[in-house]
Design a protein around this motif. Structure first.
Motif, PDB file in Angstrom:
ATOM      1  N   ASP A  17      -9.415 -33.948  10.325  1.00 55.10           N
ATOM      2  CA  ASP A  17      -8.373 -32.983  10.730  1.00 55.10           C
ATOM      3  C   ASP A  17      -7.449 -33.504  11.825  1.00 55.10           C
ATOM      4  N   ALA A  18      -7.310 -34.823  11.958  1.00 55.82           N
ATOM      5  CA  ALA A  18      -6.458 -35.364  13.026  1.00 55.82           C
ATOM      6  C   ALA A  18      -5.006 -34.943  12.872  1.00 55.82           C
ATOM      7  N   GLU A  19      -4.570 -34.718  11.624  1.00 53.63           N
ATOM      8  CA  GLU A  19      -3.170 -34.359  11.384  1.00 53.63           C
ATOM      9  C   GLU A  19      -2.852 -32.930  11.792  1.00 53.63           C
ATOM     10  N   PHE A  20      -3.874 -32.103  11.973  1.00 54.54           N
ATOM     11  CA  PHE A  20      -3.640 -30.680  12.242  1.00 54.54           C
ATOM     12  C   PHE A  20      -4.068 -30.333  13.667  1.00 54.54           C
ATOM     13  N   ARG A  21      -3.283 -30.814  14.606  1.00 52.78           N
ATOM     14  CA  ARG A  21      -3.493 -30.515  16.021  1.00 52.78           C
ATOM     15  C   ARG A  21      -2.416 -29.522  16.451  1.00 52.78           C
ATOM     16  N   PHE A  22      -2.837 -28.434  17.120  1.00 48.74           N
ATOM     17  CA  PHE A  22      -1.919 -27.347  17.435  1.00 48.74           C
ATOM     18  C   PHE A  22      -1.684 -27.168  18.936  1.00 48.74           C
ATOM     19  N   THR A  23      -2.475 -27.829  19.772  1.00 48.29           N
ATOM     20  CA  THR A  23      -2.350 -27.675  21.218  1.00 48.29           C
ATOM     21  C   THR A  23      -2.346 -29.041  21.885  1.00 48.29           C
ATOM     22  N   GLY A  24      -1.326 -29.315  22.700  1.00 46.05           N
ATOM     23  CA  GLY A  24      -1.284 -30.549  23.462  1.00 46.05           C
ATOM     24  C   GLY A  24      -0.887 -31.749  22.634  1.00 46.05           C
ATOM     25  N   PRO A  25      -0.645 -32.885  23.282  1.00 46.31           N
ATOM     26  CA  PRO A  25      -0.232 -34.101  22.582  1.00 46.31           C
ATOM     27  C   PRO A  25      -1.393 -34.719  21.812  1.00 46.31           C
ATOM     28  N   PRO A  26      -1.118 -35.431  20.725  1.00 49.00           N
ATOM     29  CA  PRO A  26      -2.196 -36.081  19.967  1.00 49.00           C
ATOM     30  C   PRO A  26      -2.837 -37.194  20.779  1.00 49.00           C
ATOM     31  N   LEU A  27      -4.140 -37.338  20.641  1.00 48.47           N
ATOM     32  CA  LEU A  27      -4.862 -38.414  21.296  1.00 48.47           C
ATOM     33  C   LEU A  27      -4.988 -39.599  20.342  1.00 48.47           C
ATOM     34  N   PRO A  28      -4.962 -40.832  20.859  1.00 43.53           N
ATOM     35  CA  PRO A  28      -5.067 -41.999  19.967  1.00 43.53           C
ATOM     36  C   PRO A  28      -6.443 -42.056  19.319  1.00 43.53           C
ATOM     37  N   SER A  29      -6.508 -42.682  18.181  1.00 47.89           N
ATOM     38  CA  SER A  29      -7.794 -42.867  17.517  1.00 47.89           C
ATOM     39  C   SER A  29      -8.657 -43.804  18.342  1.00 47.89           C
ATOM     40  N   LEU A  30      -9.973 -43.684  18.159  1.00 48.82           N
ATOM     41  CA  LEU A  30     -10.885 -44.629  18.800  1.00 48.82           C
ATOM     42  C   LEU A  30     -10.580 -46.059  18.362  1.00 48.82           C
ATOM     43  N   GLN A  31     -10.247 -46.211  17.084  1.00 49.48           N
ATOM     44  CA  GLN A  31      -9.964 -47.538  16.561  1.00 49.48           C
ATOM     45  C   GLN A  31      -8.783 -48.173  17.295  1.00 49.48           C
ATOM     46  N   GLY A  32      -7.825 -47.342  17.683  1.00 49.60           N
ATOM     47  CA  GLY A  32      -6.635 -47.864  18.345  1.00 49.60           C
ATOM     48  C   GLY A  32      -6.867 -48.359  19.757  1.00 49.60           C
ATOM     49  N   ILE A  33      -7.949 -47.892  20.412  1.00 50.83           N
ATOM     50  CA  ILE A  33      -8.232 -48.339  21.772  1.00 50.83           C
ATOM     51  C   ILE A  33      -9.470 -49.236  21.824  1.00 50.83           C
ATOM     52  N   SER A  92     -11.359 -36.430  16.761  1.00 48.44           N
ATOM     53  CA  SER A  92     -10.133 -35.627  16.717  1.00 48.44           C
ATOM     54  C   SER A  92     -10.431 -34.141  16.622  1.00 48.44           C
ATOM     55  N   HIS A  93     -11.469 -33.805  15.849  1.00 45.79           N
ATOM     56  CA  HIS A  93     -11.850 -32.399  15.679  1.00 45.79           C
ATOM     57  C   HIS A  93     -13.297 -32.358  15.235  1.00 45.79           C
ATOM     58  N   GLN A  94     -14.203 -32.084  16.164  1.00 48.16           N
ATOM     59  CA  GLN A  94     -15.609 -32.090  15.833  1.00 48.16           C
ATOM     60  C   GLN A  94     -15.922 -30.905  14.926  1.00 48.16           C
ATOM     61  N   PHE A  95     -16.600 -31.219  13.811  1.00 45.85           N
ATOM     62  CA  PHE A  95     -16.980 -30.139  12.916  1.00 45.85           C
ATOM     63  C   PHE A  95     -18.478 -29.894  13.065  1.00 45.85           C
ATOM     64  N   PRO A  96     -18.888 -28.647  13.316  1.00 50.07           N
ATOM     65  CA  PRO A  96     -18.113 -27.411  13.200  1.00 50.07           C
ATOM     66  C   PRO A  96     -17.640 -26.802  14.529  1.00 50.07           C
ATOM     67  N   LEU A  97     -18.005 -27.372  15.672  1.00 48.24           N
ATOM     68  CA  LEU A  97     -17.707 -26.718  16.953  1.00 48.24           C
ATOM     69  C   LEU A  97     -16.234 -26.797  17.348  1.00 48.24           C
ATOM     70  N   GLY A  98     -15.483 -27.754  16.789  1.00 50.75           N
ATOM     71  CA  GLY A  98     -14.059 -27.822  17.057  1.00 50.75           C
ATOM     72  C   GLY A  98     -13.670 -28.570  18.314  1.00 50.75           C
ATOM     73  N   VAL A  99     -14.614 -29.228  18.998  1.00 55.82           N
ATOM     74  CA  VAL A  99     -14.317 -29.943  20.240  1.00 55.82           C
ATOM     75  C   VAL A  99     -13.488 -31.192  19.941  1.00 55.82           C
ATOM     76  N   THR A 100     -12.462 -31.431  20.748  1.00 56.93           N
ATOM     77  CA  THR A 100     -11.710 -32.682  20.699  1.00 56.93           C
ATOM     78  C   THR A 100     -12.257 -33.601  21.786  1.00 56.93           C
ATOM     79  N   MET A 101     -12.703 -34.781  21.404  1.00 53.37           N
ATOM     80  CA  MET A 101     -13.314 -35.694  22.360  1.00 53.37           C
ATOM     81  C   MET A 101     -12.303 -36.134  23.413  1.00 53.37           C
ATOM     82  N   SER A 102     -12.686 -36.013  24.678  1.00 55.82           N
ATOM     83  CA  SER A 102     -11.796 -36.393  25.775  1.00 55.82           C
ATOM     84  C   SER A 102     -11.589 -37.905  25.796  1.00 55.82           C
TER      85      SER A 102
END
Length: 492
Positions: free
Chosen positions: A329-345, A295-305
């Motif tokens: 930090d999955a709850e604090f997304r500020f750009t674009g729609p939320p992506l599902p968790s890995l667990q969910g797919i 959801s939010h890679q720490f520390p680079l901030g990348v969201t996994m596609s």
């Protein structure tokens, strides 16, 4: 009658007050009435020996009164007075009129040297420390641990991983806490379930299914004391010592520490603009677990596609590996729609999902959770029960009410708005003031931002200045296993 009524409490209050402040009780004194040595000499010698081995501050150096000592030891006050008088005469004790008897500020020289060998030199050996402890990549010592994992003291700003705890809804939390204590009473003061409070597990399962697209039920959930414990439990459940774990590089530094403690061989994997790179050479050992923060890679901030998410799942399935999903930090997304968790797919039970309330509410609660594939649940609970039994039942019950009554979700929405405003303000001010020296890498989610230095030679100077003014950015090299991230800072 009025005079007697005012004097009586005064007379009683003085000895009570002195006893309350007399921390030294000499509980280990044992007097032998069959010995030829007089009782007062035995008492003198044993008090002196206890003073010899003790360390006394101003608040703990008051002796009990002679009356209290005589009563506690079952001897006469005259015996006690003889012993104390000798200690006074030799300089071990001092008296303060109206206050009591105290250990002398400077003890006699003979007292300091008594019982020490005069000819033999003391043999000093270094304490034996386990290889496990020495291997943990943590250079802190002494009081550096007092500030916790972030090293942030009170009032220090712009420190990564520090949430806005000043916004914690204390009034609501305390009201719910009072209510659950009134309802469940002493049941919350006993040992509790090793898997966690049943109501809390139900509340978390419902929240994750609704808002993180997870697929789970309460019996898959184990309540833990934060993300580090979730990682340690998971590593100890699925890996033997010496087996391989893949981690992101750079990575949350506590992940490396925890996996090292578990005796795991760590293989750092680079991050690109889609997330962890899962390419593997033929000579590279197969991982048993892959640690990711999609959801939010720490520390680079990348969201996994989404494409990388499915690729990681396919890799884990093909190589019989598990994925540890730190939903940071999955709850604090500020750009674009939320992506599902890995667990969910995940359709093959390869994902161990973990989250906490540290950034949503506050780190001090030490509450988190694991959503595990069903075959792992009992083993996770066994290890938890051997480790520390359970988290605070009172806090668990309060959090369950906080979630089920809607406060949790409303707090997340409120904090997302606050953080978005602060984030926008920070970006604007930073670019205006420091845009000539840094390029900001603004992520889609999370509470930290990476600042790239434009001139390599500025690094040491800026590091020194920020330390002097109390701003604590973290150099990315601190989170990296390999060189290449020296001239970037992570900012909260």
């Amino acid at each position: 009658m009025e005079i007697r009524a005012t004097r009586m409490p005064d007379k009683k209050s003085r000895p009570q007050k002195r006893r309350r402040h007399s921390i030294m009780t000499f509980e280990m004194i044992r007097l032998d009435r069959t010995s030829k040595e007089p009782l007062h000499e035995q008492l003198y010698r044993q008090i002196r020996d206890e003073l010899k081995s003790g360390r006394f501050s101003d608040g703990s150096s008051r002796l009990p009164s002679s009356r209290t000592l005589a009563t506690d030891r079952g001897i006469s006050r005259s015996t006690v007075r003889l012993a104390l008088s000798k200690l006074h005469g030799e300089g071990y004790l001092r008296s303060e009129p109206g206050s009591g008897t105290f250990v002398a500020n400077l003890l006699p020289e003979t007292f300091l040297t008594a019982g020490q060998p005069k000819t033999d030199q003391a043999v000093h050996r270094l304490a034996r420390i386990s290889d496990r402890a020495k291997a943990i990549p943590d250079r802190r010592v002494g009081s550096q641990f007092d500030l916790g994992a972030t090293g942030a003291g009170p009032g220090v700003s712009l420190v990564a991983s520090i949430p806005a705890v000043d916004e914690f809804p204390i009034t609501v939390w305390e009201r719910l806490r009072t209510q659950v204590l009134a309802k469940k009473g002493v049941n919350l003061l006993r040992y509790s379930s090793n898997r966690g409070d049943a109501d809390l597990r139900k509340a978390i399962a419902a929240y994750l299914c609704d808002f993180r697209a997870a697929r789970c039920h309460p019996d898959q959930i184990v309540i833990v004391a934060g993300m580090q414990q979730a990682m340690l439990l998971s590593a100890m459940t699925v890996l033997n010592p010496g087996e391989v774990a893949w981690i992101e590089d750079p990575c949350y530094q506590q992940a490396r520490r925890v996996l090292t403690l578990a005796g795991v061989k760590i293989a750092p994997k680079p991050i690109d603009n889609q997330g962890i790179v899962i390419a593997r050479s033929a000579k590279e050992p197969t991982p048993r677990i892959i640690y990711v923060t999609p959801s939010h890679q720490f520390p680079l901030g990348v969201t996994m596609s989404f494409q990388r998410r499915t690729a990681v799942l396919d890799f884990a399935r093909a190589h019989n590996a598990f994925i540890f999903e730190d939903d940071y930090d999955a709850e604090f997304r500020f750009t674009g729609p939320p992506l599902p968790s890995l667990q969910g797919i995940d359709n093959s039970g390869r994902v161990i999902y973990a989250g906490t309330v540290s950034k949503i509410l506050c780190p001090a609660l030490r509450l988190g959770y694991i959503v595990a594939p069903e075959p792992l649940v009992d083993s996770l609970i066994k290890i938890r029960s051997a480790m520390d039994q359970h988290s605070s039942p009172i806090d668990q019950a309060t959090l369950a009410r906080f979630i089920t009554e809607g406060f949790f979700l409303s707090h997340i929405k409120r904090m997302r708005k606050i953080y978005a405003e602060r984030r926008d303000f920070f970006i604007k001010q930073f670019n205006e003031l420091l845009g000539d020296r840094f390029t900001l890498q603004v992520p889609e989610a999370g509470l930290n931002i990476v600042a790239w230095l434009k001139r390599e030679e500025d690094f040491e100077m800026i590091k020194r200045i920020t330390s002097d003014i109390g701003v604590r950015p973290s150099a990315l090299s601190f989170s990296a296993s390999r060189p290449g991230h020296r001239h970037r800072f992570g900012k909260a």
